[in-house]
Enzyme design. Structure first.
Site, PDB file in Angstrom:
ATOM      1  N   ASN A  62      67.034  20.682 103.495  1.00 21.86           N
ATOM      2  CA  ASN A  62      67.428  21.701 104.476  1.00 21.86           C
ATOM      3  C   ASN A  62      66.549  22.934 104.368  1.00 21.86           C
ATOM      4  O   ASN A  62      66.143  23.346 103.290  1.00 21.86           O
ATOM      5  CB  ASN A  62      68.923  22.044 104.405  1.00 21.86           C
ATOM      6  CG  ASN A  62      69.431  22.364 103.022  1.00 21.86           C
ATOM      7  OD1 ASN A  62      68.909  21.902 102.026  1.00 21.86           O
ATOM      8  ND2 ASN A  62      70.452  23.199 102.960  1.00 21.86           N
ATOM      9  N   CYS A  73      68.908  20.814 109.091  1.00 21.04           N
ATOM     10  CA  CYS A  73      69.442  19.968 108.017  1.00 21.04           C
ATOM     11  C   CYS A  73      68.370  19.047 107.440  1.00 21.04           C
ATOM     12  O   CYS A  73      67.415  18.661 108.123  1.00 21.04           O
ATOM     13  CB  CYS A  73      70.565  19.083 108.551  1.00 21.04           C
ATOM     14  SG  CYS A  73      72.040  19.959 109.041  1.00 21.04           S
ATOM     15  N   GLU A  75      68.537  15.838 106.749  1.00 17.62           N
ATOM     16  CA  GLU A  75      68.421  14.529 107.403  1.00 17.62           C
ATOM     17  C   GLU A  75      67.491  14.608 108.606  1.00 17.62           C
ATOM     18  O   GLU A  75      66.657  13.724 108.829  1.00 17.62           O
ATOM     19  CB  GLU A  75      69.796  14.039 107.876  1.00 17.62           C
ATOM     20  CG  GLU A  75      70.805  13.809 106.762  1.00 17.62           C
ATOM     21  CD  GLU A  75      71.649  15.044 106.461  1.00 17.62           C
ATOM     22  OE1 GLU A  75      71.114  16.178 106.492  1.00 17.62           O
ATOM     23  OE2 GLU A  75      72.850  14.877 106.185  1.00 17.62           O
ATOM     24  N   CYS A 112      76.174  15.920 108.844  1.00 17.46           N
ATOM     25  CA  CYS A 112      76.919  16.653 109.866  1.00 17.46           C
ATOM     26  C   CYS A 112      76.845  15.895 111.200  1.00 17.46           C
ATOM     27  O   CYS A 112      76.076  14.933 111.358  1.00 17.46           O
ATOM     28  CB  CYS A 112      76.358  18.068 110.025  1.00 17.46           C
ATOM     29  SG  CYS A 112      74.802  18.112 110.937  1.00 17.46           S
ATOM     30  N   CYS A 115      73.348  15.599 112.827  1.00 16.28           N
ATOM     31  CA  CYS A 115      72.475  14.620 112.146  1.00 16.28           C
ATOM     32  C   CYS A 115      72.906  13.205 112.484  1.00 16.28           C
ATOM     33  O   CYS A 115      72.064  12.319 112.677  1.00 16.28           O
ATOM     34  CB  CYS A 115      72.480  14.857 110.641  1.00 16.28           C
ATOM     35  SG  CYS A 115      71.605  16.377 110.204  1.00 16.28           S
TER      36      CYS A 115
HETATM   37  N1  THU Z   1      73.222  20.652 105.728  1.00 16.86           N
HETATM   38  C1  THU Z   1      72.346  19.604 105.682  1.00 16.86           C
HETATM   39  O1  THU Z   1      71.167  19.756 105.330  1.00 16.86           O
HETATM   40  N2  THU Z   1      72.809  18.382 106.057  1.00 16.86           N
HETATM   41  C2  THU Z   1      74.083  18.127 106.467  1.00 16.86           C
HETATM   42  O2  THU Z   1      74.355  17.035 106.951  1.00 16.86           O
HETATM   43  C3  THU Z   1      75.102  19.153 106.312  1.00 16.86           C
HETATM   44  C4  THU Z   1      74.592  20.541 106.141  1.00 16.86           C
HETATM   45  C5  THU Z   1      72.717  21.978 105.357  1.00 16.86           C
HETATM   46  C6  THU Z   1      72.626  22.939 106.507  1.00 16.86           C
HETATM   47  C7  THU Z   1      72.699  24.272 105.789  1.00 16.86           C
HETATM   48  O3  THU Z   1      71.387  24.629 105.349  1.00 16.86           O
HETATM   49  C8  THU Z   1      73.555  23.988 104.558  1.00 16.86           C
HETATM   50  O4  THU Z   1      73.571  22.579 104.414  1.00 16.86           O
HETATM   51  C9  THU Z   1      74.971  24.508 104.652  1.00 16.86           C
HETATM   52  O5  THU Z   1      75.581  24.062 105.804  1.00 16.86           O
END
Ligand code: THU
Length: 160
Positions: A62, A73, A75, A112, A115
């Site tokens: 991220n 994110c 992913e 999330c 993603c």
């Molecule tokens: N985040 C991800 O990288 N992937 C996910 O599927 C969930 C959330 C990151 C986004 C943000 O930088 C941090 O986690 C907090 O939400």
């Protein structure tokens, strides 16, 4: 009226040692990617590692921004990199790992909604399911396709 039941199959592993060598490599790569996340605001570091049909392993993490909505994110960073650089190669599997101030999450990391949407688009694009390996200290969860985590997904065919 018809009441329909949807089922998904989830494999659960108690530890990384129970997994195949390829899966272990992917999980370790996702954990390594999480270490390099740029997450100074949330301090929630996520790593994703995917394997392509051509054998390339692509990592993402991220990337946050002082303008919070501009971050992305792990992913999607990995998927967009893979699709940009290897547009002809199917995405076979992706591992996701996340850590907070206490270290690796106990429960499996969950992608999330956005993603999941991009994962499903990639499945449609390559007509191939993406196996998801969701890492956790207590449990590792495997699902055979991203679509199983996003039933009734919005897909390109809806556009006509
Ligand atoms: N985040 C991800 O990288 N992937 C996910 O599927 C969930 C959330 C990151 C986004 C943000 O930088 C941090 O986690 C907090 O939400």
């Amino acid at each position: 009226m018809y009441k329909r039941e949807l089922k998904i199959f989830v494999l659960e592993f108690d530890s990384i040692s129970e997994m195949s060598e390829t899966d272990r490599e992917l999980i370790l790569s996702a954990r390594e990617a999480a270490e390099n996340a740029y997450a100074p605001y949330s301090k929630f570091q996520v790593g994703a590692a995917l394997i392509l049909e051509n054998g390339e392993l692509v990592k993402g993490n991220n990337q946050e921004n002082a303008d919070f909505t501009d971050g992305l994110c792990a992913e999607r960073v990995a998927l967009f990199y893979a699709n940009a650089n290897y547009p002809k190669s199917k995405v076979l599997s992706m591992a996701v790992s996340a850590k907070n101030a206490n270290g690796l999450l106990q429960e499996p990391a969950q992608p999330c909604g956005s993603c999941r949407q991009v994962l499903v688009e990639t499945e449609v694009r390559f007509n191939n399911p993406i196996r998801l390996i969701l890492d956790g200290a207590k449990k590792i969860m495997v699902v055979e396709s991203a679509e199983s985590l996003l039933p009734f997904a919005f897909k390109p065919d809806a556009l006509g």
